[in-house]
Write a protein that holds these residues in place. Structure first.
Motif, PDB file in Angstrom:
ATOM      1  N   THR A 174      38.896  36.910  70.115  1.00 32.80           N
ATOM      2  CA  THR A 174      38.921  35.476  69.435  1.00 32.80           C
ATOM      3  C   THR A 174      38.816  34.564  70.732  1.00 32.80           C
ATOM      4  O   THR A 174      38.232  33.302  70.609  1.00 32.80           O
ATOM      5  N   VAL A 175      39.816  34.760  71.596  1.00 33.61           N
ATOM      6  CA  VAL A 175      39.658  33.848  72.801  1.00 33.61           C
ATOM      7  C   VAL A 175      38.332  33.600  73.621  1.00 33.61           C
ATOM      8  O   VAL A 175      37.675  32.633  73.700  1.00 33.61           O
TER       9      VAL A 175
ATOM     10  N   PRO B  86      43.594  25.899  70.051  1.00 33.70           N
ATOM     11  CA  PRO B  86      43.604  26.997  68.970  1.00 33.70           C
ATOM     12  C   PRO B  86      44.018  28.189  69.711  1.00 33.70           C
ATOM     13  O   PRO B  86      44.584  29.145  69.045  1.00 33.70           O
ATOM     14  N   VAL B  87      43.928  28.591  71.072  1.00 35.86           N
ATOM     15  CA  VAL B  87      44.330  29.808  71.629  1.00 35.86           C
ATOM     16  C   VAL B  87      45.792  29.733  71.636  1.00 35.86           C
ATOM     17  O   VAL B  87      46.616  30.580  71.332  1.00 35.86           O
TER      18      VAL B  87
ATOM     19  N   ILE C 269      35.907  31.810  71.244  1.00 38.52           N
ATOM     20  CA  ILE C 269      36.199  30.328  71.432  1.00 38.52           C
ATOM     21  C   ILE C 269      35.772  29.741  72.675  1.00 38.52           C
ATOM     22  O   ILE C 269      35.133  28.766  72.638  1.00 38.52           O
TER      23      ILE C 269
ATOM     24  N   ALA D 126      39.427  24.027  73.700  1.00 41.71           N
ATOM     25  CA  ALA D 126      39.759  25.560  73.318  1.00 41.71           C
ATOM     26  C   ALA D 126      41.239  25.934  73.584  1.00 41.71           C
ATOM     27  O   ALA D 126      41.685  26.767  72.689  1.00 41.71           O
TER      28      ALA D 126
ATOM     29  N   PHE E  77      32.077  29.149  72.956  1.00 43.99           N
ATOM     30  CA  PHE E  77      31.521  27.888  72.366  1.00 43.99           C
ATOM     31  C   PHE E  77      31.208  26.889  73.120  1.00 43.99           C
ATOM     32  O   PHE E  77      30.139  26.024  72.980  1.00 43.99           O
TER      33      PHE E  77
ATOM     34  N   GLU F 117      36.858  27.144  64.880  1.00 44.82           N
ATOM     35  CA  GLU F 117      38.065  27.305  65.868  1.00 44.82           C
ATOM     36  C   GLU F 117      39.301  27.730  65.002  1.00 44.82           C
ATOM     37  O   GLU F 117      40.234  28.381  65.292  1.00 44.82           O
TER      38      GLU F 117
ATOM     39  N   TYR G 213      31.918  20.907  73.764  1.00 47.14           N
ATOM     40  CA  TYR G 213      33.389  21.631  73.596  1.00 47.14           C
ATOM     41  C   TYR G 213      33.802  22.222  74.792  1.00 47.14           C
ATOM     42  O   TYR G 213      33.235  23.048  75.410  1.00 47.14           O
TER      43      TYR G 213
ATOM     44  N   LEU H 153      39.071  31.375  63.802  1.00 52.41           N
ATOM     45  CA  LEU H 153      39.230  32.156  64.865  1.00 52.41           C
ATOM     46  C   LEU H 153      40.882  32.013  65.193  1.00 52.41           C
ATOM     47  O   LEU H 153      41.462  33.280  65.514  1.00 52.41           O
ATOM     48  N   SER H 154      41.383  30.962  65.254  1.00 53.62           N
ATOM     49  CA  SER H 154      42.771  30.761  65.571  1.00 53.62           C
ATOM     50  C   SER H 154      43.648  31.719  64.527  1.00 53.62           C
ATOM     51  O   SER H 154      44.434  32.429  65.196  1.00 53.62           O
TER      52      SER H 154
END
Length: 264
Positions: free
Chosen positions: A88-89, A111-112, A92, A108, A95, A53, A103, A56-57
């Motif tokens: 990327t969202v 990080p978003v 995430i 989530a 996952f 995460e 998760y 990806l963030s």
């Protein structure tokens, strides 16, 4: 104080040539700053930046900052930056399926929102520089004038607390002093460089008041984040000044507002 001055001088020596050159230099610098900003938020929360995460963030923030037409010309469409961020969202969020919901969407969300908050702010810094160095300097001057004016006035005559639960040292008098200082600087800037602006002086004074308020609110937002995570500074990359978010918290709010109101 000596350490703060040395850090400020070194930062300006590095940063001013980058701002002057513009283009790719500013884009790379903004992407690096965005990545550090994401790292600082993960650090405050106690999360590893080298997790899926975290990576990806950072990617999401960088996707927002770097102009797709220059860095990803193989993509089509005006919304490529946002769609790459949304990719990327999706990963995430996906996952939660892979992890069988160990998760969750709540986890989530951090990080978003982190990549969106940092990425959009620095994206608009790049857009401001693309509109001209003078516009970028105007934004910096307004924010700096607000900070200096708020500090000086608040220290001299500040009595009524602005938002003690979030930032106990800030006062209403200081906030008003910051707005007044920003307006003075904006008027001087307008009189020296009137051709830079698409709006008349009265409109720019009104806009400057908005920018000063928004900048101070951005500062309070970062103070709220630090208070929530019980940390003094967002980071320590700038000795005597804290982290990148400590220096750019106001600007992350001001640049998007300037863009929204059509200043660039």
């Amino acid at each position: 104080m000596r350490q703060r001055v040395i850090t400020a001088v070194v930062a300006l020596v590095i940063f001013i040539p980058i701002l002057y050159v513009g283009g790719i230099a500013v884009e790379i610098a903004a992407a690096v700053l965005a990545g550090i900003g994401v790292y600082e938020l993960f650090r405050m929360k106690g999360l590893a930046i080298l997790s899926f995460e975290g990576v990806l963030s950072i990617l999401g923030a960088v996707f927002l900052v770097l102009p797709a037409e220059r860095w990803m010309p193989f993509l089509s469409g005006n919304n490529s930056n946002f769609l790459l961020f949304y990719l990327t969202v999706m990963i995430i969020l996906g996952f939660s399926v892979v992890s069988k919901n160990t998760y969750t969407i709540d986890e989530a969300g951090f990080p978003v929102i982190t990549s969106l908050y940092v990425g959009v702010g620095f994206q608009n810094l790049v857009t401001a520089r693309d509109s001209g160095l003078a516009i970028l300097l105007f934004a910096f001057f307004v924010v700096w004038a607000t900070d200096i004016g708020a500090y000086m006035v608040g220290r001299q005559i500040g009595k009524r607390k602005l938002w003690p639960e979030i930032s106990p040292n800030k006062t209403i008098e200081g906030a008003l002093g910051g707005i007044a200082s920003a307006v003075v600087v904006a008027v001087i800037f307008f009189l020296v460089q009137p051709q830079v602006f698409q709006h008349n002086l009265v409109t720019m004074i009104i806009f400057t008041i908005v920018f000063s308020i928004v900048g101070q609110f951005g500062d309070l937002v970062e103070s709220a984040i630090k208070r929530h995570y019980d940390v003094k500074d967002s980071g320590n990359i700038l000795p005597g000044h804290g982290g990148i978010l400590d220096r750019f918290d106001s600007m992350l709010f001001v640049f998007p507002m300037m863009h929204l109101l059509g200043v660039f």
